[in-house]
Scaffold this active site. Structure first.
Site: not given
Length: 161
Positions: A76, A103
């Site tokens: 996925e 991040h």
């Protein structure tokens, strides 16, 4: 926030439960499928459509993120990452959920439904949604490098050359 969600058969129960959880938290949820259990379904189209919708919403200025589920979450994530502009992160604990946003400015979270309890999954997704991108220069720079490669194949010079 608008949350686009897609799954395969392995994540269908989690997806259904999660949609109620997200709506109760005030989010608008858009389900990209499947609509019924099929043990041999093909998840790529569901996940790609969810990822495309995230990008379309973000480009239109809407706050949107995506959630994709599978048995492991790997396929996925791969499918979602084929959509230009998507940064889908496979998440397996609270730290990876937070770091994906902080991040990497990930806009899609991928989770293995067979790997976690429902309570773990909701905690990962809640953390993912609530964590902002840090905006730190080094992260912005790295995300730009990925986008450059995605757009035109450009890379920084090889330091070994």
């Amino acid at each position: 926030m608008r949350i686009h969600i897609a799954t395969d058969h392995a994540g269908l129960d989690f997806s259904t439960q999660l949609q109620g959880h997200l709506r109760a938290a005030g989010h608008e949820v858009v389900d990209h499928g499947p609509i019924e259990y099929d043990a041999i379904d093909d998840y790529p189209a569901f996940c790609i459509r969810a990822a495309q919708a995230v990008i379309a919403d973000q480009r239109a200025g809407a706050d949107a993120l995506g959630v994709v589920f599978g048995g492991s979450g790997n396929g996925e994530q791969i499918a979602a990452n084929k959509v230009e502009g998507v940064r889908a992160a496979l998440v397996w604990n609270l730290s990876t959920a937070e770091l994906a946003r902080e991040h990497n400015d990930a806009n899609v979270i991928s989770i293995g439904a067979r790997q976690h309890t429902y309570d773990e999954v909701t905690s990962f997704i809640d953390r993912f949604i609530e964590t902002p991108f840090s905006g730190d220069e080094r992260h912005v720079r790295r995300i730009s490098q990925i986008a450059d490669f995605e757009r035109d194949g450009s890379l920084l010079p090889d330091p070994r050359a």
